[in-house]
Design a protein around this motif. Structure first.
Motif, PDB file in Angstrom:
ATOM      1  N   GLU A 175      -1.496  -8.894   6.443  1.00 41.00           N
ATOM      2  CA  GLU A 175      -2.618  -9.401   5.568  1.00 41.00           C
ATOM      3  C   GLU A 175      -2.131  -9.039   4.029  1.00 41.00           C
ATOM      4  OE1 GLU A 175      -6.472  -7.533   6.444  1.00 41.00           O
ATOM      5  OE2 GLU A 175      -5.565  -6.705   8.126  1.00 41.00           O
ATOM      6  N   ASP A 233       1.217   2.462   2.427  1.00 41.07           N
ATOM      7  CA  ASP A 233       0.666   3.399   3.559  1.00 41.07           C
ATOM      8  C   ASP A 233       0.287   2.257   4.888  1.00 41.07           C
ATOM      9  OD1 ASP A 233       1.201   5.841   2.259  1.00 41.07           O
ATOM     10  OD2 ASP A 233      -0.864   6.049   1.466  1.00 41.07           O
ATOM     11  N   ASN A 234      -0.431   1.420   4.337  1.00 41.44           N
ATOM     12  CA  ASN A 234      -0.716   0.290   5.380  1.00 41.44           C
ATOM     13  C   ASN A 234       0.379  -0.208   6.057  1.00 41.44           C
ATOM     14  OD1 ASN A 234      -3.404   0.768   4.819  1.00 41.44           O
ATOM     15  ND2 ASN A 234      -3.492  -0.603   3.242  1.00 41.44           N
ATOM     16  N   ALA A 235       1.400  -0.534   5.090  1.00 37.29           N
ATOM     17  CA  ALA A 235       2.655  -1.101   5.905  1.00 37.29           C
ATOM     18  C   ALA A 235       3.547  -0.322   6.733  1.00 37.29           C
ATOM     19  CB  ALA A 235       3.774  -1.709   4.672  1.00 37.29           C
ATOM     20  N   ARG A 236       3.223   1.058   6.452  1.00 41.56           N
ATOM     21  CA  ARG A 236       3.846   1.915   7.438  1.00 41.56           C
ATOM     22  C   ARG A 236       3.371   1.920   8.776  1.00 41.56           C
ATOM     23  NH1 ARG A 236       3.702   5.801   4.226  1.00 41.56           N
ATOM     24  NH2 ARG A 236       6.208   5.600   3.294  1.00 41.56           N
ATOM     25  N   ALA A 237       1.812   1.862   8.504  1.00 46.55           N
ATOM     26  CA  ALA A 237       1.060   2.052   9.708  1.00 46.55           C
ATOM     27  C   ALA A 237       1.416   0.913  10.857  1.00 46.55           C
ATOM     28  CB  ALA A 237      -0.409   2.151   9.356  1.00 46.55           C
ATOM     29  N   THR A 238       1.515  -0.399   9.964  1.00 46.39           N
ATOM     30  CA  THR A 238       1.693  -1.633  10.871  1.00 46.39           C
ATOM     31  C   THR A 238       3.278  -1.657  11.339  1.00 46.39           C
ATOM     32  OG1 THR A 238       0.090  -2.816   9.266  1.00 46.39           O
ATOM     33  CG2 THR A 238       1.582  -4.119  10.747  1.00 46.39           C
ATOM     34  N   HIS A 270      -2.800  -6.180   1.266  1.00 45.91           N
ATOM     35  CA  HIS A 270      -3.321  -5.124   2.470  1.00 45.91           C
ATOM     36  C   HIS A 270      -2.265  -4.360   2.868  1.00 45.91           C
ATOM     37  CE1 HIS A 270      -5.497  -2.508   5.243  1.00 45.91           C
ATOM     38  NE2 HIS A 270      -4.832  -3.002   6.102  1.00 45.91           N
ATOM     39  N   ASN A 271      -1.223  -4.928   3.575  1.00 40.64           N
ATOM     40  CA  ASN A 271       0.164  -4.262   3.943  1.00 40.64           C
ATOM     41  C   ASN A 271       1.272  -4.902   3.562  1.00 40.64           C
ATOM     42  OD1 ASN A 271      -0.150  -6.321   5.888  1.00 40.64           O
ATOM     43  ND2 ASN A 271      -0.650  -5.066   7.738  1.00 40.64           N
ATOM     44  N   THR A 275      -2.483   1.566  -6.067  1.00 43.14           N
ATOM     45  CA  THR A 275      -2.582   0.147  -5.520  1.00 43.14           C
ATOM     46  C   THR A 275      -1.233   0.002  -4.683  1.00 43.14           C
ATOM     47  OG1 THR A 275      -3.718  -0.883  -7.030  1.00 43.14           O
ATOM     48  CG2 THR A 275      -2.603  -2.308  -5.568  1.00 43.14           C
ATOM     49  N   ALA A 292      -1.149   2.531  -1.540  1.00 47.49           N
ATOM     50  CA  ALA A 292      -2.208   1.752  -0.667  1.00 47.49           C
ATOM     51  C   ALA A 292      -1.460   0.868   0.294  1.00 47.49           C
ATOM     52  CB  ALA A 292      -3.477   1.351  -1.086  1.00 47.49           C
ATOM     53  N   ILE A 293      -0.767  -0.191  -0.444  1.00 51.35           N
ATOM     54  CA  ILE A 293      -0.040  -1.249   0.348  1.00 51.35           C
ATOM     55  C   ILE A 293       1.188  -0.651   1.083  1.00 51.35           C
ATOM     56  CG2 ILE A 293       1.424  -3.266   0.184  1.00 51.35           C
ATOM     57  CD1 ILE A 293      -0.122  -3.992  -2.348  1.00 51.35           C
TER      58      ILE A 293
END
Length: 318
Positions: free
Chosen positions: A269, A295-300, A272-273, A289, A292-293
């Motif tokens: 997204e 952290d979301n990238a790592r989660a994905t 977002h990531n 910012t 946040a990107i």
């Protein structure tokens, strides 16, 4: 206009070698710098332009030649106009017939180390003990301040036109920045002039801001992924779920700049990531910012597109 510096029997008008790519051959790198310091061109010994020279410097390592090219070199020495008027710089000695021909027909002989001098003194009493100075082509210090972009991947996949967009976005931030480029090759492909062309294109885009890192281990890649602000990877059509460079970067928490199309992963997204370069008008620079990107990238990268999810799918299908 002053004459170029001399070496051997007359003013050197060229440096002739065998391999020409300084990224893959130490002798080629030496020859390139020797030519620069002599202010003369560096050419292949088989280049047609070499036949018009008067006093070239042949800087060679015979063990690098193929058998066919060794035969061709021996034939060349019988016909060239500069036979008896060239200088020979030797990097090694294997006592082949073509080396003996070079040694006997050269006007001056330079050896890269004392061992070579000892080997050849009996055959050429006038051989000169020489050396090979530093061959660092780009002695640059990194500039750690400001934004940083890391790019690595297969040489043939570097998309220089999208790097032009990255350059524009970096310039818009008004902040200092650095770009670090590493590369790899697919098995069976050659590290040839194509990569040199690609790097030259990127150097034209980024200027003094870009640094070429060459081949890097996974450990080195990991550290650059962790320490740089952005990771850039672009593809002919768009990023795919099996582009491991992007997935690795996301799993490390990198803020990835890439290009989307209809077949890019649904889990990706924009802003977002991951960042879609085609939809990005301004690079995010605020720490919150970026975090946040990341952290979301790592989660994905470690979740939806990670190993556990893939193993679970394969086990569930078996």
């Amino acid at each position: 206009m002053s004459e170029p510096p001399g070496i051997g029997p007359g003013p050197a008008d060229g440096v002739l070698g065998y391999h020409l790519n300084p990224l893959t051959c130490g002798v080629a790198k030496f020859n390139l710098l020797l030519a620069r310091h002599l202010q003369v061109p560096m050419l292949s010994v088989f280049d047609d332009r070499a036949t018009s020279m008067a006093h070239p410097v042949l800087s060679l390592k015979q063990s690098e030649f193929t058998d066919a090219d060794s035969v061709a070199l021996a034939a060349l020495l019988e016909t060239v106009s500069w036979r008896g008027a060239f200088s020979l710089f030797l990097h090694a000695w294997t006592d082949t017939p073509v080396e003996r021909s070079l040694l006997s027909s050269a006007a001056a002989v330079y050896c890269g180390n004392a061992e070579l001098v000892a080997q050849l003194r009996a055959q050429r009493p006038d051989v000169q003990d020489s050396w090979c100075p530093s061959t660092l082509l780009e002695p640059q210090r990194f500039r750690p301040d400001g934004l940083s972009v890391f790019a690595f991947g297969m040489a043939h996949k570097v998309r220089s036109e999208l790097h032009q967009t990255v350059h524009t976005l970096l310039e818009r931030t008004g902040q200092p920045y650095s770009v670090y480029l590493s590369t790899a090759l697919h098995e069976g492909t050659a590290f040839d002039e194509r990569f040199t062309v690609v790097f030259d294109e990127l150097q034209d885009i980024y200027g003094e801001h870009i640094y070429f890192l060459g081949y890097m281990s996974d450990t080195a890649v990991y550290n650059y992924l962790i320490d740089t602000t952005f990771f850039a990877a672009f593809f002919d059509k768009g990023v795919r779920a099996n582009n491991t460079t992007v997935n690795a970067a996301m799993a490390c928490g990198s803020v990835v700049l890439t290009n989307f199309d209809a077949y890019s992963p649904g889990a990706f997204e924009h802003m977002h990531n991951v960042i879609d370069i085609h939809r990005c008008e301004t690079l995010p620079t605020e720490p919150d910012t970026l975090q946040a990107i990341a952290d979301n990238a790592r989660a994905t990268g470690s979740g939806a597109l990670g190993w556990d999810a893939l193993v679970s799918r394969i086990r569930g299908s078996s």
